[in-house]
Motif scaffolding. Structure first.
Motif, PDB file in Angstrom:
ATOM      1  N   MET A 197      45.714  46.743  40.553  1.00 31.23           N
ATOM      2  CA  MET A 197      44.877  45.575  40.665  1.00 31.23           C
ATOM      3  C   MET A 197      43.527  45.923  41.301  1.00 31.23           C
ATOM      4  O   MET A 197      42.505  45.389  40.892  1.00 31.23           O
ATOM      5  CB  MET A 197      45.604  44.501  41.488  1.00 31.23           C
ATOM      6  CG  MET A 197      44.773  43.265  41.702  1.00 31.23           C
ATOM      7  SD  MET A 197      45.587  41.892  42.498  1.00 31.23           S
ATOM      8  CE  MET A 197      45.564  42.372  44.191  1.00 31.23           C
ATOM      9  N   SER A 237      48.813  40.804  33.580  1.00 35.38           N
ATOM     10  CA  SER A 237      49.308  40.338  34.883  1.00 35.38           C
ATOM     11  C   SER A 237      48.428  40.858  36.015  1.00 35.38           C
ATOM     12  O   SER A 237      48.140  40.129  36.977  1.00 35.38           O
ATOM     13  CB  SER A 237      50.761  40.764  35.100  1.00 35.38           C
ATOM     14  OG  SER A 237      50.864  42.173  35.096  1.00 35.38           O
ATOM     15  N   ASP A 238      47.979  42.102  35.933  1.00 40.75           N
ATOM     16  CA  ASP A 238      47.081  42.666  36.945  1.00 40.75           C
ATOM     17  C   ASP A 238      45.713  41.986  36.902  1.00 40.75           C
ATOM     18  O   ASP A 238      45.091  41.764  37.941  1.00 40.75           O
ATOM     19  CB  ASP A 238      46.920  44.174  36.756  1.00 40.75           C
ATOM     20  CG  ASP A 238      48.183  44.949  37.108  1.00 40.75           C
ATOM     21  OD1 ASP A 238      48.999  44.435  37.903  1.00 40.75           O
ATOM     22  OD2 ASP A 238      48.346  46.067  36.582  1.00 40.75           O
ATOM     23  N   THR A 290      45.122  38.878  35.974  1.00 41.92           N
ATOM     24  CA  THR A 290      45.295  37.550  36.560  1.00 41.92           C
ATOM     25  C   THR A 290      45.288  37.635  38.087  1.00 41.92           C
ATOM     26  O   THR A 290      44.629  36.836  38.765  1.00 41.92           O
ATOM     27  CB  THR A 290      46.607  36.909  36.060  1.00 41.92           C
ATOM     28  OG1 THR A 290      46.564  36.847  34.628  1.00 41.92           O
ATOM     29  CG2 THR A 290      46.815  35.519  36.635  1.00 41.92           C
ATOM     30  N   LYS A 291      46.015  38.617  38.643  1.00 45.32           N
ATOM     31  CA  LYS A 291      46.048  38.796  40.106  1.00 45.32           C
ATOM     32  C   LYS A 291      44.664  39.151  40.643  1.00 45.32           C
ATOM     33  O   LYS A 291      44.251  38.638  41.684  1.00 45.32           O
ATOM     34  CB  LYS A 291      47.035  39.895  40.485  1.00 45.32           C
ATOM     35  CG  LYS A 291      48.482  39.538  40.293  1.00 45.32           C
ATOM     36  CD  LYS A 291      49.368  40.726  40.626  1.00 45.32           C
ATOM     37  CE  LYS A 291      50.799  40.508  40.229  1.00 45.32           C
ATOM     38  NZ  LYS A 291      51.605  41.724  40.430  1.00 45.32           N
ATOM     39  N   ALA A 292      43.951  40.028  39.950  1.00 50.31           N
ATOM     40  CA  ALA A 292      42.619  40.444  40.407  1.00 50.31           C
ATOM     41  C   ALA A 292      41.642  39.277  40.381  1.00 50.31           C
ATOM     42  O   ALA A 292      40.862  39.092  41.318  1.00 50.31           O
ATOM     43  CB  ALA A 292      42.101  41.596  39.540  1.00 50.31           C
ATOM     44  N   ALA A 325      42.408  36.123  40.612  1.00 52.06           N
ATOM     45  CA  ALA A 325      42.807  35.202  41.684  1.00 52.06           C
ATOM     46  C   ALA A 325      42.318  35.730  43.038  1.00 52.06           C
ATOM     47  O   ALA A 325      41.849  34.953  43.882  1.00 52.06           O
ATOM     48  CB  ALA A 325      44.328  35.033  41.695  1.00 52.06           C
ATOM     49  N   TRP A 326      42.404  37.037  43.235  1.00 51.41           N
ATOM     50  CA  TRP A 326      41.934  37.643  44.491  1.00 51.41           C
ATOM     51  C   TRP A 326      40.428  37.437  44.645  1.00 51.41           C
ATOM     52  O   TRP A 326      39.952  37.079  45.720  1.00 51.41           O
ATOM     53  CB  TRP A 326      42.282  39.128  44.528  1.00 51.41           C
ATOM     54  CG  TRP A 326      41.935  39.794  45.820  1.00 51.41           C
ATOM     55  CD1 TRP A 326      42.740  39.909  46.910  1.00 51.41           C
ATOM     56  CD2 TRP A 326      40.696  40.424  46.156  1.00 51.41           C
ATOM     57  NE1 TRP A 326      42.062  40.583  47.917  1.00 51.41           N
ATOM     58  CE2 TRP A 326      40.815  40.907  47.482  1.00 51.41           C
ATOM     59  CE3 TRP A 326      39.501  40.631  45.486  1.00 51.41           C
ATOM     60  CZ2 TRP A 326      39.788  41.578  48.130  1.00 51.41           C
ATOM     61  CZ3 TRP A 326      38.472  41.302  46.139  1.00 51.41           C
ATOM     62  CH2 TRP A 326      38.621  41.764  47.441  1.00 51.41           C
ATOM     63  N   HIS A 386      39.757  33.926  45.528  1.00 52.41           N
ATOM     64  CA  HIS A 386      40.085  33.744  46.947  1.00 52.41           C
ATOM     65  C   HIS A 386      38.938  34.248  47.817  1.00 52.41           C
ATOM     66  O   HIS A 386      38.537  33.582  48.770  1.00 52.41           O
ATOM     67  CB  HIS A 386      41.383  34.494  47.272  1.00 52.41           C
ATOM     68  CG  HIS A 386      41.747  34.522  48.715  1.00 52.41           C
ATOM     69  ND1 HIS A 386      42.157  33.409  49.408  1.00 52.41           N
ATOM     70  CD2 HIS A 386      41.756  35.540  49.606  1.00 52.41           C
ATOM     71  CE1 HIS A 386      42.410  33.733  50.661  1.00 52.41           C
ATOM     72  NE2 HIS A 386      42.170  35.024  50.814  1.00 52.41           N
ATOM     73  N   SER A 419      45.652  40.478  51.577  1.00 55.78           N
ATOM     74  CA  SER A 419      45.967  39.714  50.361  1.00 55.78           C
ATOM     75  C   SER A 419      46.113  40.601  49.134  1.00 55.78           C
ATOM     76  O   SER A 419      46.663  40.182  48.126  1.00 55.78           O
ATOM     77  CB  SER A 419      44.935  38.609  50.129  1.00 55.78           C
ATOM     78  OG  SER A 419      43.688  39.152  49.807  1.00 55.78           O
ATOM     79  N   ASP A 477      47.989  43.171  49.188  1.00 57.47           N
ATOM     80  CA  ASP A 477      49.385  43.571  49.273  1.00 57.47           C
ATOM     81  C   ASP A 477      49.599  44.972  48.694  1.00 57.47           C
ATOM     82  O   ASP A 477      50.459  45.195  47.865  1.00 57.47           O
ATOM     83  CB  ASP A 477      50.270  42.540  48.560  1.00 57.47           C
ATOM     84  CG  ASP A 477      51.727  42.685  48.969  1.00 57.47           C
ATOM     85  OD1 ASP A 477      51.987  43.160  50.097  1.00 57.47           O
ATOM     86  OD2 ASP A 477      52.608  42.344  48.153  1.00 57.47           O
ATOM     87  N   SER A 478      48.747  45.897  49.136  1.00 58.34           N
ATOM     88  CA  SER A 478      48.834  47.276  48.665  1.00 58.34           C
ATOM     89  C   SER A 478      48.785  48.216  49.854  1.00 58.34           C
ATOM     90  O   SER A 478      47.892  48.124  50.694  1.00 58.34           O
ATOM     91  CB  SER A 478      47.668  47.584  47.718  1.00 58.34           C
ATOM     92  OG  SER A 478      47.629  48.953  47.420  1.00 58.34           O
TER      93      SER A 478
END
Length: 157
Positions: free
Chosen positions: A1, A38-39, A41-43, A45-46, A49, A112, A114-115
């Motif tokens: 991500m 999926s990655d 979408t997460k990126a 969203a990050w 944020h 956030s 989470d890595s």
């Protein structure tokens, strides 16, 4: 991500911050580059944020820092943020590039993700992104950008 976040930051850093990007267009571009949906979408969203963090709790932006205060990292933060990265964050505070508010934004952004695989170089770029997205941190952004670029070119001050 994090690779997606870096790709977007590098690709769109020159874009006007107020310009709205078409999420589907960006997603399609990233999928063409080989990133997983999926990655992506997460990126996205990050990044959303990160953009929204500057609208939260305006009172904390003006809280004066105390010279005797010291940031204590909890166990989860210690596990996720390397000693080198924590030391670098502290160094940037001492250099007045980060203040208590932007430091907490940086820590929140790291957490956030989470890595546990973020290197010091990754954290430096993440800090640059936080400052870039902070309307009141333009001079700090330019100062850090200059430091990072000078280091990459072999100039150490």
């Amino acid at each position: 991500m994090f690779e997606i976040i870096m790709y977007l930051f590098e690709s769109y850093i020159q874009v006007d911050q107020t310009m709205e990007l078409d999420t589907q267009e960006v997603t399609d571009e990233l999928m063409q580059e080989g990133f997983q949906k999926s990655d992506i979408t997460k990126a996205l969203a990050w990044l959303d944020h990160l953009a929204n963090m500057h609208n939260q709790d305006p009172q904390s932006k003006t809280t004066p820092e105390q010279k005797t205060s010291h940031r204590i990292y909890n166990k989860q933060e210690q596990m996720q943020i390397s000693v080198d990265s924590r030391n670098y964050i502290s160094y940037l505070e001492q250099a007045k590039i980060l203040n208590t508010y932007t430091r907490e934004l940086v820590i929140d952004c790291i957490m956030s993700l989470d890595s546990k695989e973020l290197t010091l170089e990754d954290v430096k770029w993440l800090i640059l992104m936080v400052l870039f997205n902070s309307p009141s941190s333009e001079s700090e952004f330019l100062q850090l950008e200059s430091m990072l670029m000078d280091f990459e070119e072999g100039l150490i001050h």
